[in-house]
Design a protein around this motif. Structure first.
Motif, PDB file in Angstrom:
ATOM      1  N   LEU A  96      27.229  40.946  41.167  1.00  0.00           N
ATOM      2  CA  LEU A  96      28.485  41.546  41.633  1.00  0.00           C
ATOM      3  C   LEU A  96      28.861  41.185  43.069  1.00  0.00           C
ATOM      4  CD1 LEU A  96      30.879  43.256  40.868  1.00  0.00           C
ATOM      5  CD2 LEU A  96      29.595  45.285  41.564  1.00  0.00           C
ATOM      6  N   PRO A  97      27.945  41.244  44.034  1.00  0.00           N
ATOM      7  CA  PRO A  97      28.344  40.878  45.397  1.00  0.00           C
ATOM      8  C   PRO A  97      28.760  39.409  45.528  1.00  0.00           C
ATOM      9  CG  PRO A  97      26.234  42.039  45.419  1.00  0.00           C
ATOM     10  CD  PRO A  97      26.571  41.743  43.982  1.00  0.00           C
ATOM     11  N   ARG A  98      28.418  38.593  44.561  1.00  0.00           N
ATOM     12  CA  ARG A  98      28.726  37.164  44.598  1.00  0.00           C
ATOM     13  C   ARG A  98      29.842  36.794  43.615  1.00  0.00           C
ATOM     14  NH1 ARG A  98      23.753  38.598  45.434  1.00  0.00           N
ATOM     15  NH2 ARG A  98      22.483  37.584  46.995  1.00  0.00           N
ATOM     16  N   LEU A  99      30.524  37.788  43.104  1.00  0.00           N
ATOM     17  CA  LEU A  99      31.530  37.550  42.064  1.00  0.00           C
ATOM     18  C   LEU A  99      32.589  36.547  42.487  1.00  0.00           C
ATOM     19  CD1 LEU A  99      32.517  38.225  39.237  1.00  0.00           C
ATOM     20  CD2 LEU A  99      33.775  40.158  40.213  1.00  0.00           C
ATOM     21  N   LEU A 103      33.114  32.950  40.680  1.00  0.00           N
ATOM     22  CA  LEU A 103      34.390  32.611  40.035  1.00  0.00           C
ATOM     23  C   LEU A 103      34.996  31.360  40.669  1.00  0.00           C
ATOM     24  CD1 LEU A 103      35.943  36.147  39.547  1.00  0.00           C
ATOM     25  CD2 LEU A 103      35.021  34.634  37.776  1.00  0.00           C
ATOM     26  N   THR A 104      34.917  31.274  41.970  1.00  0.00           N
ATOM     27  CA  THR A 104      35.447  30.094  42.662  1.00  0.00           C
ATOM     28  C   THR A 104      34.692  28.838  42.233  1.00  0.00           C
ATOM     29  OG1 THR A 104      36.125  31.436  44.555  1.00  0.00           O
ATOM     30  CG2 THR A 104      35.887  29.065  44.931  1.00  0.00           C
ATOM     31  N   ALA A 105      33.371  28.936  42.171  1.00  0.00           N
ATOM     32  CA  ALA A 105      32.548  27.781  41.785  1.00  0.00           C
ATOM     33  C   ALA A 105      32.842  27.340  40.353  1.00  0.00           C
ATOM     34  CB  ALA A 105      31.064  28.122  41.934  1.00  0.00           C
ATOM     35  N   MET A 106      33.169  28.279  39.483  1.00  0.00           N
ATOM     36  CA  MET A 106      33.453  27.928  38.085  1.00  0.00           C
ATOM     37  C   MET A 106      34.879  27.423  37.893  1.00  0.00           C
ATOM     38  SD  MET A 106      31.455  30.763  35.790  1.00  0.00           S
ATOM     39  CE  MET A 106      32.283  32.175  36.470  1.00  0.00           C
ATOM     40  N   GLU A 107      35.723  27.560  38.918  1.00  0.00           N
ATOM     41  CA  GLU A 107      37.111  27.103  38.857  1.00  0.00           C
ATOM     42  C   GLU A 107      37.836  27.651  37.626  1.00  0.00           C
ATOM     43  OE1 GLU A 107      36.772  22.827  39.134  1.00  0.00           O
ATOM     44  OE2 GLU A 107      36.161  22.938  41.238  1.00  0.00           O
ATOM     45  N   SER A 114      45.450  36.440  32.945  1.00  0.00           N
ATOM     46  CA  SER A 114      45.573  37.854  33.295  1.00  0.00           C
ATOM     47  C   SER A 114      45.978  37.999  34.753  1.00  0.00           C
ATOM     48  CB  SER A 114      44.233  38.567  33.055  1.00  0.00           C
ATOM     49  OG  SER A 114      44.319  39.893  33.509  1.00  0.00           O
ATOM     50  N   PRO A 115      46.971  38.823  35.025  1.00  0.00           N
ATOM     51  CA  PRO A 115      47.406  38.973  36.411  1.00  0.00           C
ATOM     52  C   PRO A 115      46.389  39.680  37.302  1.00  0.00           C
ATOM     53  CG  PRO A 115      48.611  40.468  34.981  1.00  0.00           C
ATOM     54  CD  PRO A 115      47.800  39.568  34.091  1.00  0.00           C
ATOM     55  N   ILE A 116      45.414  40.307  36.728  1.00  0.00           N
ATOM     56  CA  ILE A 116      44.444  41.048  37.535  1.00  0.00           C
ATOM     57  C   ILE A 116      43.435  40.119  38.212  1.00  0.00           C
ATOM     58  CG2 ILE A 116      42.692  41.514  35.785  1.00  0.00           C
ATOM     59  CD1 ILE A 116      42.781  44.465  36.818  1.00  0.00           C
ATOM     60  N   ILE A 117      43.543  38.816  37.988  1.00  0.00           N
ATOM     61  CA  ILE A 117      42.593  37.849  38.546  1.00  0.00           C
ATOM     62  C   ILE A 117      42.650  37.818  40.076  1.00  0.00           C
ATOM     63  CG2 ILE A 117      44.145  35.866  38.405  1.00  0.00           C
ATOM     64  CD1 ILE A 117      40.445  35.675  37.629  1.00  0.00           C
ATOM     65  N   SER A 118      43.793  38.164  40.653  1.00  0.00           N
ATOM     66  CA  SER A 118      43.881  38.178  42.120  1.00  0.00           C
ATOM     67  C   SER A 118      44.902  39.220  42.557  1.00  0.00           C
ATOM     68  CB  SER A 118      44.294  36.801  42.656  1.00  0.00           C
ATOM     69  OG  SER A 118      45.654  36.542  42.352  1.00  0.00           O
TER      70      SER A 118
END
Length: 144
Positions: A96-99, A103-107, A114-118
């Motif tokens: 969780l602290p590295r979420l 996510l960034t690394a997986m692109e 989903s709009p909740i992504i950011s």
């Protein structure tokens, strides 16, 4: 071990029966999906390790794979139900602290609609929602 055990048990059950078809239909056929999924879990794990996927994600995957047939792991003395719960908590707490980093690394952003992504996407989305309102109703105030 899970995969091998499922197939060995199926083979033993069918080969020790006097009626192959009956044993297959009663024992193997209802477990086919579970058996195939066990192979898939094994293959996915190997591929993740070979590709250098983050250990945080591998740990999350492993605990979810274990939970698909937790009974087998408990029955074979590998884990208790409580241990599985602790493993899941540990994997989630570590990831969780590295979420954001994961996510960034997986692109994944281009593939997630989903709009909740950011926060930005959520704000843009919320502006498109219709607003419903009603005239202000006069609510009597109770006086004590």
């Amino acid at each position: 071990m899970h995969e091998i055990s499922l197939f060995d048990e199926a083979t033993e059950t069918v080969s020790s029966s006097s009626d192959f078809m009956q044993a297959f239909m009663q024992y193997v056929q209802p477990r086919c999906q579970q058996m195939v999924e066990s192979m898939g879990h094994h293959m996915a794990y190997d591929a993740a390790v070979d590709q250098g996927i983050s250990q945080y994600l591998v740990n999350l995957y492993n605990i979810n794979a274990i939970k698909t047939d937790a009974t087998w792991y408990v029955e074979h003395g590998m884990f208790t139900q409580k241990a599985i719960m602790h493993m899941e908590d540990a994997a989630l707490s570590a990831a969780l602290p590295r979420l954001e980093e994961l996510l960034t690394a997986m692109e994944v952003e281009p593939y997630v609609w989903s709009p909740i992504i950011s926060d930005k996407r959520w704000e843009e989305f919320s502006k498109t929602l219709p607003v419903y309102s009603s005239p202000q109703a006069q609510v009597p105030v109770a006086r004590l």
